[in-house]
Scaffold this active site. Structure first.
Site, PDB file in Angstrom:
ATOM      1  N   HIS A 221       0.806  -1.221   0.000  1.00  0.00           N
ATOM      2  CA  HIS A 221       0.000   0.000   0.000  1.00  0.00           C
ATOM      3  C   HIS A 221       0.841   1.276   0.000  1.00  0.00           C
ATOM      4  CE1 HIS A 221      -3.281  -2.772   0.679  1.00  0.00           C
ATOM      5  NE2 HIS A 221      -4.126  -1.783   0.456  1.00  0.00           N
ATOM      6  N   SER A 242      -7.626   0.572  -1.755  1.00  0.00           N
ATOM      7  CA  SER A 242      -6.968  -0.260  -0.751  1.00  0.00           C
ATOM      8  C   SER A 242      -7.785  -1.507  -0.475  1.00  0.00           C
ATOM      9  CB  SER A 242      -6.774   0.516   0.554  1.00  0.00           C
ATOM     10  OG  SER A 242      -7.926   0.441   1.372  1.00  0.00           O
ATOM     11  N   ASP A 243      -7.114  -2.534   0.007  1.00  0.00           N
ATOM     12  CA  ASP A 243      -7.839  -3.704   0.489  1.00  0.00           C
ATOM     13  C   ASP A 243      -8.433  -3.375   1.860  1.00  0.00           C
ATOM     14  OD1 ASP A 243      -8.907  -6.242   0.581  1.00  0.00           O
ATOM     15  OD2 ASP A 243      -7.061  -7.227  -0.048  1.00  0.00           O
ATOM     16  N   ALA A 244      -9.410  -4.170   2.259  1.00  0.00           N
ATOM     17  CA  ALA A 244     -10.171  -3.851   3.467  1.00  0.00           C
ATOM     18  C   ALA A 244      -9.290  -3.913   4.714  1.00  0.00           C
ATOM     19  CB  ALA A 244     -11.346  -4.815   3.621  1.00  0.00           C
ATOM     20  N   ALA A 246      -6.482  -2.612   5.238  1.00  0.00           N
ATOM     21  CA  ALA A 246      -5.045  -2.518   4.998  1.00  0.00           C
ATOM     22  C   ALA A 246      -4.445  -1.167   5.395  1.00  0.00           C
ATOM     23  CB  ALA A 246      -4.730  -2.826   3.534  1.00  0.00           C
TER      24      ALA A 246
END
Length: 945
Positions: A221, A242-244, A246
């Protein structure tokens, strides 16, 4: 809400370029409104008539999480079709259902988080089901097709906006938010980046999602590769989501930054444009962004850049031009065409691995179908809710007639006897409605609660016979006679309440733990043991019940009973996608679970004409030699059973091909966290052993002849053509595959590498010419000596055939290219990461922003080899840029240590580098070897004299 095309100047003029309209809109937004847009759930701006917007709609093989939808085969099954045109049509159908569902439910989003293009490097990865292939070329071909279907073909407006997952080098669930993938430059460019690059360059990608893991010591990230590579591949604005959770991981689990303001600012400036964190609550992210602005870590220009990217996607989706959006009225949902496509995809995904002639089955065959998956149509975490359902048993009933099909599931039928002499009892619940998990849809299905409307289990003198299935690793499910699985809801009570095991934390799995003369029954979802109390059966911290397991009937006995008189036995084995190998959980072995191996052995012993149909999200290591036939399919969605039955009956000739290597044994696998596919000899590209079944393998009911290979090499490409003829007596598909390998490479290169493929349908006796135009760049490799791609001159084999090992035609062509040149180390020095070979080292971040360094693993000893270093007329000194503490020993390959540089006093931190010098004499061209000792980071090596 005010329509944007009324009274808003440039912003509302649909005839102006999007960029000009976005500029106008940005100028109207306040700073706080811009900040609010950067959370996944961007609120409406009513004064401008801007609606709320959310990033992220799961749609990996159908619309997921939002209730009923058409369910196609898992992604790995779509990869097994080797058919980009089919997958494009699947993507088109999925995107039309997204639009149709959104028309009735505004929770459904148009920014779809699909497909997953992570390469299937390691078959024990828990999310193997989500990827397409271990090969970057096949992966990019399938992913490109899916994104093109999702996008639609209108030149301006997109039906949906696909986001590729998960950037980058992400193939482990074990400690996934804190592990670092050590990816050397060749693997980075030739393998991990390649699938993303070719898909992005095809032009139907709206963005990417960074993965939870770190790469070379730096979280994805805050990866500089987002800027250096991703955004350099296209002129389109890409939205990075972004991923959850992260963004919070950067501080909370990874401890990469001290404060969330620092972390959020670093993510935004690295290229993350939308923050998926804290569910629908955007307040924490907006507070962090405001704090970063207040601290001078961000500027409003940084906000504008990210907001611009989001608005670019929203404009392309037609949000601001509803009267011009050609997709606004799309209403195709669960249509006959979509149902037919689901069946076609399921049929094309079936791979015939072995066949001694038992298949196809004659119409009057008496069949015994057995196994834990025989009467199942399993879903995974990224599935929608089934509207239609077809199990293998149902498919065989339909195709052959119920009177010709016998069935035994193979579960153990058990009673659980308490220490008081009573038995667990499932109370009747005649008034209870059937419920399917997730049928109503949920933005976050992890929050779905278990049922509490059913009565808890009790204990009495007769009890209830339960179906016990062991899915491996000792994980059990227990099912009541009415088909409901035992589960635990928030109140801790044990009920027969679940239609299937599932959920983010599965509440339907148990483990029997030996205890004295009996067993404790541990509920895996809560980690607590089952106890029996006056008010019912529940899980509790205290007073666990000691059960005696009474086996009423062994699964093997039921299997033997129905198989002995059959003409053919079909054993349907495989996995439940929510148990032992899923998101958050890697597998530990390639073996089938022991209970399923016993079922298979019982069937084979009772009847030698046994067919094994594996229905699974990943490969298994099996012993196929005593089986009449073996097939594999991923979980095939709503039409899985019908498709398998039609393949078995010969209505369709199987033509799926393996998208990844099937290894024979766990011993063939590298460590799950070893991402160096070159050094560890991973995947078909480099594996030097004998696979159980090779990449690209798959048999047919027809036979095919290959001939007439011709090759012509031009300035920029090679044209390869050949003919394929169906020499069998049934119409069938063949997947023609073209591979290459350099004959005499100067560095380790793939044993063979897929260049192109095509799936063709041929009637008996029909011949087709297959031709490929292969760019010469496809023969190049990443030359670490020059930091760029290089086409090495010399001979290359071209291999044509039906798999990576089944080569039918071959020829050799000689290509012009750029000869290797020694490394000019006196002039340029060496970047530590540009080694040719290594042992015992890993790559780490040189700084938190960019750059790489190399360190010994676990602070031990490691070696680096740099080939063909040109020291010119001679050097007299060597310098190293290092941090930490330890020693660098320098030698010419095969010779003694010529210089030792020791950093005795540790540097203040891992990013505080210092330069050490030592005398070192060398001239001419030599291989250079460095030995690193201790917790030391090496960034650069220089020479003087």
């Amino acid at each position: 809400m005010l329509p944007l095309h009324l009274g808003l100047g440039d912003l509302g003029d649909p005839h102006l370029p999007f960029a000009k309209r976005i500029d106008d809109l940005l100028s109207r937004l306040t700073r706080q409104e811009k900040i609010s847009f950067l959370h996944q759930f961007a609120p409406a701006v009513e004064r401008l008539g801007i609606a709320a917007f959310r990033t992220g709609q799961e749609a990996l093989h159908g619309v997921a999480w939002m209730g009923p939808a058409t369910v196609f085969p898992q992604a790995v099954g779509l990869g097994a079709t080797w058919n980009p045109e089919l997958v494009r049509r699947v993507g088109e159908a999925v995107s039309k259902e997204v639009r149709a569902m959104r028309a009735g439910d505004d929770r459904v989003g148009l920014n779809v988080w699909s497909p997953t293009v992570n390469l299937l490097r390691h078959p024990l990865w828990g999310r193997n089901e989500e990827g397409y292939s271990e090969d970057p070329k096949l992966t990019s071909a399938i992913a490109t097709a899916y994104t093109q279907g999702l996008r639609g073909d209108h030149p301006t407006y997109w039906r949906t906006a696909p986001v590729l997952k998960h950037w980058l080098a992400h193939n482990n669930e074990t400690d996934r938010s804190v592990t670092s993938s050590s990816v050397r430059p060749r693997v980075l460019h030739e393998y991990d980046l390649r699938a993303f690059r070719e898909t992005v360059e095809a032009g139907a990608v709206a963005g990417v999602m960074p993965a939870y893991n770190l790469v070379n010591g730096r979280p994805n990230h805050v990866s500089p590769y987002l800027r250096e590579h991703l955004r350099a591949w296209t002129e389109q604005e890409l939205l990075v989501c972004s991923d959850a959770g992260a963004p919070s991981n950067l501080v909370d689990s990874e401890h990469y930054f001290d404060t969330h303001e620092e972390a959020t600012a670093a993510s935004l400036t690295a290229g993350v444009d939308s923050f998926t964190d804290h569910g629908t609550d955007g307040s924490k992210i907006t507070a962090r962004l405001q704090g970063a602005l207040d601290q001078g870590l961000l500027t409003e220009a940084d906000l504008d850049t990210a907001v611009r990217r989001q608005l670019s996607v929203r404009f392309r989706l037609g949000e601001f031009d509803p009267h011009y959006d050609p997709h606004a009225g799309t209403g195709e949902f669960d249509t006959p065409a979509h149902r037919a496509l689901a069946r076609e995809a399921a049929e094309q995904a079936v791979v015939l691995l072995r066949n001694d002639g038992v298949l196809p089955l004659a119409p009057d065959t008496r069949i015994a179908v057995v196994g834990l998956l025989a009467d199942e149509c399993k879903l995974d975490w990224y599935s929608g809710t089934l509207i239609h359902r077809s199990t293998p048993l149902e498919g065989l009933y339909e195709r052959f007639g119920a009177e010709r099909v016998e069935f035994a599931e193979g579960v153990d039928r058990v009673l659980l006897k308490t220490s008081a002499g009573t038995f667990l009892k499932v109370p009747s619940a005649p008034e209870a409605a059937d419920e399917v998990r997730g049928a109503e849809g949920a933005l976050d299905p992890a929050l779905l609660a278990g049922r509490t409307d059913l009565p808890p289990l009790t204990a009495d003198t007769t009890g209830t016979e339960l179906a016990l299935a062991d899915w491996g690793e000792g994980l059990l499910t227990l099912r009541a006679p009415d088909g409901r699985y035992l589960s635990v809801a928030e109140d801790g009570c044990l009920r027969a309440s679940a239609d299937q095991p599932g959920g983010w934390i599965v509440q339907e799995t148990f483990r029997l733990e030996p205890h004295g003369n009996g067993h404790l029954l541990k509920h895996m979802g809560t980690g607590r043991h089952v106890s029996v109390a006056a008010e019912g059966v529940k899980v509790a911290e205290e007073n666990p019940e000691i059960f005696e397991l009474i086996v009423v009937e062994r699964g093997e006995d039921a299997v033997t009973r129905v198989t002995a008189e059959a003409d053919v036995v079909v054993v349907v084995a495989g996995n439940d996608p929510h148990i032992n190998g899923r998101e958050t959980e890697d597998r530990t072995t390639l073996r089938l679970p022991a209970q399923q191996e016993r079922i298979l052995e019982a069937a084979r012993t009772a009847n030698p004409r046994t067919v094994l149909a594996l229905v699974s999200a990943y490969p298994y290591a099996i012993e196929p030699g005593h089986l009449s036939a073996v097939l594999w399919t991923a979980h095939g969605g709503q039409a899985a059973g019908t498709a398998l039955a039609r393949i078995l009956a010969g209505d369709v000739s199987p033509a799926g091909r393996l998208p990844q290597t099937w290894y024979a044994d766990d011993a063939d696998l590298p460590d799950l966290l070893d991402y160096d596919v070159i050094g560890a000899r991973q995947t078909y590209l480099y594996f030097e052993g004998t696979p159980l079944f090779p990449f690209g393998h798959g048999l047919s009911y027809a036979s095919f002849a290959y001939a007439d290979l011709a090759v012509g090499v031009g300035d920029d490409s090679a044209r390869v053509s050949f003919t394929v003829t169906n020499t069998g007596d049934v119409t069938a598909d063949e997947v023609a595959q073209l591979y290459t390998r350099p004959v005499d490479p100067s560095v380790t290169r793939p044993r063979r590498e897929l260049l192109a493929h095509r799936r063709v349908t041929l009637a008996p006796g029909e011949k087709a010419e297959v031709s490929f135009e292969v760019p010469l760049s496809a023969f190049a490799f990443w030359d670490v000596a020059r930091g760029d791609w290089r086409l090495e001159p010399g001979p290359y084999d071209l291999l044509v055939g039906a798999s990576s090992e089944d080569v039918r035609l071959r020829t050799t062509v000689t290509l012009d290219g750029e000869p290797a040149a020694p490394r000019p180390v006196l002039r340029r020095g060496l970047s530590a990461v540009d080694f040719d070979e290594q042992s015992g080292t890993e790559i780490v971040d040189r700084t938190k922003v960019s750059g790489d360094a190399v360190t010994p693993m676990a602070g031990g000893t490691g070696e680096l080899l740099y080939r063909a270093c040109d020291f010119g007329a001679g050097v007299t000194g060597v310098s190293v840029e290092v941090a930490g503490e330890g020693t660098v020993e320098v030698s010419l390959a095969g010779g003694p240590t010529l210089a030792t540089l020791t950093l005795a006093t540790p540097t203040p931190g891992p990013y505080d580098y210092t330069t050490l010098d030592a005398p070192f004499t060398a001239g001419g061209v030599h291989d250079l070897r460095l030995r690193l000792r201790g917790p030391l980071r090496l960034a650069l090596v220089g020479f003087s004299g």
